[in-house]
Design an enzyme around this catalytic site. Structure first.
Site, PDB file in Angstrom:
ATOM      1  N   SER A 142     106.563  55.713  49.841  1.00 46.72           N
ATOM      2  CA  SER A 142     106.021  57.079  49.872  1.00 46.72           C
ATOM      3  C   SER A 142     105.878  57.572  48.434  1.00 46.72           C
ATOM      4  O   SER A 142     106.657  57.164  47.558  1.00 46.72           O
ATOM      5  CB  SER A 142     106.982  58.007  50.615  1.00 46.72           C
ATOM      6  N   TYR A 155     115.684  60.329  51.985  1.00 48.49           N
ATOM      7  CA  TYR A 155     114.369  59.699  52.179  1.00 48.49           C
ATOM      8  C   TYR A 155     113.831  59.150  50.845  1.00 48.49           C
ATOM      9  O   TYR A 155     113.351  58.020  50.770  1.00 48.49           O
ATOM     10  CB  TYR A 155     113.424  60.743  52.771  1.00 48.49           C
ATOM     11  N   LYS A 159     112.977  55.273  49.821  1.00 48.44           N
ATOM     12  CA  LYS A 159     111.619  54.842  49.463  1.00 48.44           C
ATOM     13  C   LYS A 159     111.558  54.306  48.029  1.00 48.44           C
ATOM     14  O   LYS A 159     110.814  53.369  47.743  1.00 48.44           O
ATOM     15  CB  LYS A 159     110.627  55.992  49.667  1.00 48.44           C
TER      16      LYS A 159
HETATM   17  P1  NDP Z   1     105.789  58.476  62.813  1.00 49.85           P
HETATM   18  O1  NDP Z   1     107.060  59.226  62.975  1.00 49.85           O
HETATM   19  O2  NDP Z   1     104.517  59.080  63.255  1.00 49.85           O
HETATM   20  O3  NDP Z   1     105.941  57.026  63.509  1.00 49.85           O
HETATM   21  C1  NDP Z   1     107.059  56.250  63.207  1.00 49.85           C
HETATM   22  C2  NDP Z   1     106.945  54.910  63.888  1.00 49.85           C
HETATM   23  O4  NDP Z   1     108.080  54.131  63.472  1.00 49.85           O
HETATM   24  C3  NDP Z   1     107.000  55.003  65.393  1.00 49.85           C
HETATM   25  O5  NDP Z   1     106.216  53.968  65.957  1.00 49.85           O
HETATM   26  C4  NDP Z   1     108.491  54.778  65.682  1.00 49.85           C
HETATM   27  O6  NDP Z   1     108.750  54.194  66.967  1.00 49.85           O
HETATM   28  C5  NDP Z   1     108.842  53.770  64.616  1.00 49.85           C
HETATM   29  N1  NDP Z   1     110.265  53.782  64.287  1.00 49.85           N
HETATM   30  C6  NDP Z   1     111.003  54.795  63.780  1.00 49.85           C
HETATM   31  N2  NDP Z   1     112.274  54.413  63.634  1.00 49.85           N
HETATM   32  C7  NDP Z   1     112.348  53.130  64.063  1.00 49.85           C
HETATM   33  C8  NDP Z   1     113.385  52.179  64.171  1.00 49.85           C
HETATM   34  N3  NDP Z   1     114.643  52.471  63.814  1.00 49.85           N
HETATM   35  N4  NDP Z   1     113.087  50.957  64.663  1.00 49.85           N
HETATM   36  C9  NDP Z   1     111.814  50.638  65.031  1.00 49.85           C
HETATM   37  N5  NDP Z   1     110.798  51.493  64.962  1.00 49.85           N
HETATM   38  C10 NDP Z   1     111.061  52.728  64.485  1.00 49.85           C
HETATM   39  O7  NDP Z   1     105.745  58.101  61.253  1.00 49.85           O
HETATM   40  P2  NDP Z   1     104.491  57.874  60.271  1.00 49.85           P
HETATM   41  O8  NDP Z   1     103.457  57.073  60.946  1.00 49.85           O
HETATM   42  O9  NDP Z   1     104.150  59.162  59.658  1.00 49.85           O
HETATM   43  O10 NDP Z   1     105.202  57.000  59.127  1.00 49.85           O
HETATM   44  C11 NDP Z   1     105.076  55.591  59.036  1.00 49.85           C
HETATM   45  C12 NDP Z   1     105.640  55.137  57.698  1.00 49.85           C
HETATM   46  O11 NDP Z   1     104.910  55.773  56.646  1.00 49.85           O
HETATM   47  C13 NDP Z   1     107.097  55.523  57.489  1.00 49.85           C
HETATM   48  O12 NDP Z   1     107.763  54.505  56.778  1.00 49.85           O
HETATM   49  C14 NDP Z   1     107.011  56.780  56.641  1.00 49.85           C
HETATM   50  O13 NDP Z   1     108.159  56.989  55.883  1.00 49.85           O
HETATM   51  C15 NDP Z   1     105.807  56.442  55.785  1.00 49.85           C
HETATM   52  N6  NDP Z   1     105.138  57.612  55.187  1.00 49.85           N
HETATM   53  C16 NDP Z   1     104.520  58.543  55.969  1.00 49.85           C
HETATM   54  C17 NDP Z   1     103.879  59.623  55.370  1.00 49.85           C
HETATM   55  C18 NDP Z   1     103.159  60.666  56.148  1.00 49.85           C
HETATM   56  O14 NDP Z   1     102.638  61.611  55.531  1.00 49.85           O
HETATM   57  N7  NDP Z   1     103.061  60.582  57.468  1.00 49.85           N
HETATM   58  C19 NDP Z   1     103.888  59.793  53.904  1.00 49.85           C
HETATM   59  C20 NDP Z   1     104.550  58.740  53.194  1.00 49.85           C
HETATM   60  C21 NDP Z   1     105.151  57.695  53.825  1.00 49.85           C
HETATM   61  P3  NDP Z   1     109.063  55.151  68.263  1.00 49.85           P
HETATM   62  O15 NDP Z   1     107.738  55.748  68.623  1.00 49.85           O
HETATM   63  O16 NDP Z   1     109.537  54.208  69.294  1.00 49.85           O
HETATM   64  O17 NDP Z   1     110.067  56.169  67.806  1.00 49.85           O
END
Ligand code: NDP
Length: 247
Positions: A142, A155, A159
């Site tokens: 991130s 967080y 990251k």
């Molecule tokens: P969401 O919360 O929309 O989705 C998260 C996904 O990760 C879901 O599919 C969830 O599964 C899965 N997940 C969470 N925890 C676990 C776990 N312990 N084991 C397996 N699967 C898990 O997140 P985003 O799509 O926004 O984020 C995706 C990545 O991008 C992350 O690493 C985040 O930190 C990073 N990011 C996002 C930003 C943003 O603006 N959105 C900015 C910068 C980085 P389930 O549905 O089953 O909970």
């Protein structure tokens, strides 16, 4: 960008950025095994959607923070897909609070899900990659891992840790034709950012030169680029997909 016949693991593939990555990889001919933590209904819907691209797709419930689960996922990828060429460490979570109020468990949970998970999956995937002298590892970090953010010490630490881990692994594995890179998204519209107060969203947007939030597909396209032959000579890098926010 042709990924026909390639085999990928994507962690956290059911929602947001992970979902877009699964779809974009499949669109380019890549077979995919994706994981999730809770959303099993969404996983089945996504499997159906991905099958339209004529690739093999499987999903598994697996906690990214668990090394044992990572071992099971890698074993399943080898059995069902025939190997592992691409690993996308995408699963992530937030538990925001000012440090004064941040509990030890909120710190540990975020580190385990966002950073230890990257160790777990990289560790279990590199042996098959080394044997075939090919691998592409993409870690979703991130922009706040680059410059910090109040309320997100856990967080941001996780990251920033992913970036250091990726550079080390890139140096260790380069001689085996395995590259490791990070993508640092800025403000991308997903469930994770929808939870933010409107004032915070507005403040972030004011810092984005392109004057719009990103879409999950903006990140997914950069992932496909890093997996493709167009990026064969790129390793150890962090590419910001943030509308210019971190300039
Ligand atoms: P969401 O919360 O929309 O989705 C998260 C996904 O990760 C879901 O599919 C969830 O599964 C899965 N997940 C969470 N925890 C676990 C776990 N312990 N084991 C397996 N699967 C898990 O997140 P985003 O799509 O926004 O984020 C995706 C990545 O991008 C992350 O690493 C985040 O930190 C990073 N990011 C996002 C930003 C943003 O603006 N959105 C900015 C910068 C980085 P389930 O549905 O089953 O909970």
């Amino acid at each position: 960008m042709d990924l026909k016949g390639k085999r990928a693991i994507v962690t956290g593939g059911t929602r947001g950025i992970g979902r877009a990555i699964v779809l974009e990889l499949a669109k380019h001919g890549c077979n995919v095994l994706f994981t999730y933590r809770k959303s099993s209904n969404e996983s089945k819907d996504l499997e159906r959607e991905v099958k339209n691209y004529g690739v093999n797709v499987f999903s598994m419930q697996a906690d990214a923070a668990s090394y044992k689960d990572a071992e099971k996922v890698a074993k399943a990828a080898i059995e069902k897909l025939g190997g592992i060429d691409i690993l996308v460490n995408n699963a992530g979570m937030t538990k925001d609070n000012l440090l004064l109020r941040m509990s030890e468990s909120d710190f540990d949970d975020v580190i385990d899900t966002n950073l230890k998970s990257v160790y777990n999956y990289t560790k279990v995937c590199i042996q098959p990659m080394m044997r075939q002298s090919f691998g592409r590892i993409i870690n979703i970090t991130s922009v706040v891992g680059l410059f910090g953010n109040p309320g997100q010490a856990n967080y941001c630490a996780s990251k920033a840790g992913v970036i250091g881990f990726t550079k080390s692994v890139a140096k260790e594995l380069a001689s085996r034709n395995i590259t490791a890179n990070c993508i640092a998204p800025g403000y991308i519209v997903t469930d994770m950012t929808e939870a933010l107060p409107d004032k915070v969203k507005e403040d972030i947007l004011n810092k984005v030169p392109l004057k719009r939030p990103g879409k999950p597909s903006d990140v997914a396209k950069a992932v496909v680029f890093l997996c493709s032959e167009y990026a064969d000579y790129i390793t150890g890098q962090t590419i910001a997909v943030d509308g210019g926010m971190s300039m």
